[in-house]
Scaffold this motif. Structure first.
Motif, mmCIF file in Angstrom:
data_model
loop_
_atom_site.group_PDB
_atom_site.id
_atom_site.type_symbol
_atom_site.label_atom_id
_atom_site.label_comp_id
_atom_site.label_asym_id
_atom_site.label_seq_id
_atom_site.Cartn_x
_atom_site.Cartn_y
_atom_site.Cartn_z
ATOM 1 N N ALA A 1 1.021 -1.267 -0.103
ATOM 2 C CA ALA A 1 -0.047 0.097 0.012
ATOM 3 C C ALA A 1 1.010 1.346 -0.113
ATOM 4 N N SER A 2 0.391 2.209 -0.679
ATOM 5 C CA SER A 2 1.089 3.491 -0.536
ATOM 6 C C SER A 2 -0.013 4.704 -0.156
ATOM 7 N N ILE A 3 0.668 5.762 0.309
ATOM 8 C CA ILE A 3 -0.040 7.010 0.465
ATOM 9 C C ILE A 3 0.666 8.259 0.139
ATOM 10 N N SER A 4 0.152 9.130 -0.422
ATOM 11 C CA SER A 4 0.683 10.300 -0.933
ATOM 12 C C SER A 4 0.929 11.401 0.118
ATOM 13 N N ASN A 5 1.700 12.288 -0.233
ATOM 14 C CA ASN A 5 1.942 13.401 0.759
ATOM 15 C C ASN A 5 0.343 14.081 1.067
ATOM 16 N N GLY A 6 -0.432 13.953 0.396
ATOM 17 C CA GLY A 6 -1.663 14.423 0.275
ATOM 18 C C GLY A 6 -2.778 13.785 1.012
ATOM 19 N N GLY A 7 -2.294 12.415 0.953
ATOM 20 C CA GLY A 7 -3.276 11.329 1.818
ATOM 21 C C GLY A 7 -3.936 10.554 0.770
ATOM 22 N N THR A 8 -3.389 10.670 -0.593
ATOM 23 C CA THR A 8 -3.993 9.423 -1.363
ATOM 24 C C THR A 8 -3.509 8.120 -1.182
ATOM 25 N N PRO A 9 -4.609 7.112 -1.146
ATOM 26 C CA PRO A 9 -4.157 5.782 -0.819
ATOM 27 C C PRO A 9 -4.098 5.002 -2.059
ATOM 28 N N GLY A 10 -3.073 4.133 -1.969
ATOM 29 C CA GLY A 10 -3.155 2.961 -3.150
ATOM 30 C C GLY A 10 -2.865 1.695 -2.813
ATOM 31 N N TYR A 11 -3.313 0.526 -3.174
ATOM 32 C CA TYR A 11 -3.297 -0.747 -2.664
ATOM 33 C C TYR A 11 -2.986 -1.634 -3.927
ATOM 34 N N VAL A 12 -2.245 -2.734 -3.543
ATOM 35 C CA VAL A 12 -2.067 -3.839 -4.392
ATOM 36 C C VAL A 12 -3.337 -4.712 -4.359
ATOM 37 N N ASP A 13 -3.859 -5.256 -5.356
ATOM 38 C CA ASP A 13 -5.291 -6.100 -5.317
ATOM 39 C C ASP A 13 -5.402 -7.060 -4.478
ATOM 40 N N ARG B 1 -9.378 -5.029 2.507
ATOM 41 C CA ARG B 1 -8.853 -5.707 3.811
ATOM 42 C C ARG B 1 -7.767 -4.958 4.504
ATOM 43 N N PHE B 2 -7.072 -3.768 4.057
ATOM 44 C CA PHE B 2 -5.990 -3.271 4.342
ATOM 45 C C PHE B 2 -6.289 -1.661 4.296
ATOM 46 N N THR B 3 -6.041 -0.826 5.323
ATOM 47 C CA THR B 3 -6.397 0.463 5.126
ATOM 48 C C THR B 3 -4.864 1.313 5.334
ATOM 49 N N ILE B 4 -4.446 2.020 4.323
ATOM 50 C CA ILE B 4 -3.402 2.856 4.882
ATOM 51 C C ILE B 4 -3.664 4.254 5.202
ATOM 52 N N SER B 5 -3.089 4.990 6.413
ATOM 53 C CA SER B 5 -3.475 6.486 6.627
ATOM 54 C C SER B 5 -2.435 6.894 7.112
ATOM 55 N N ARG B 6 -2.290 8.187 7.444
ATOM 56 C CA ARG B 6 -1.021 8.875 7.962
ATOM 57 C C ARG B 6 -1.804 9.981 8.966
#
Length: 113
Positions: free
Chosen positions: A49-61, A66-71
């Protein structure tokens, strides 16, 4: 100087949950995007998973839904909430600062069937 410190790994049964944390120094955290990677025994490291400086998340399929990335910008910390864990999620999980080659020490996640 340690720039990333991960925590939250452990042993959990299939279907359970864990929340990983990645605490960064302020200078590391500012204006940075972050990613969580994992590496299972005998396999290559893969982005989860990834999250940008602005908070936009991305996930592998394989972890979508099931997973949530946050900051948390007040705490200079990035999180990975992992629900409905499966045995195939077992791996060492690493926090990474995107584009800067900065890695955490890794935290072991083990999911038993």
């Amino acid at each position: 100087q340690v720039q990333l410190v991960e925590s939250g790994g452990g042993l959990v049964q299939a279907g359970g949950s864990l929340k990983l944390s990645c605490a960064a120094s302020r200078s590391t955290y500012i204006s940075a995007g972050f990613a969580w990677y994992r590496q299972a025994a005998g396999k290559q490291r893969e982005v989860v998973a990834s999250i940008s400086n602005g908070g936009t998340p991305g996930y592998v399929d394989s972890v979508k839904g099931r997973f949530t990335i946050s900051r948390d910008n007040a705490k200079n910390t990035v999180y990975l909430q992992m629900n409905s864990l499966k045995p195939e999620d077992t791996a060492v999980y690493y926090c990474n600062v995107i584009g800067r080659g900065i890695w955490g020490q890794g935290t072991q996640v083990t999911v038993s069937s």
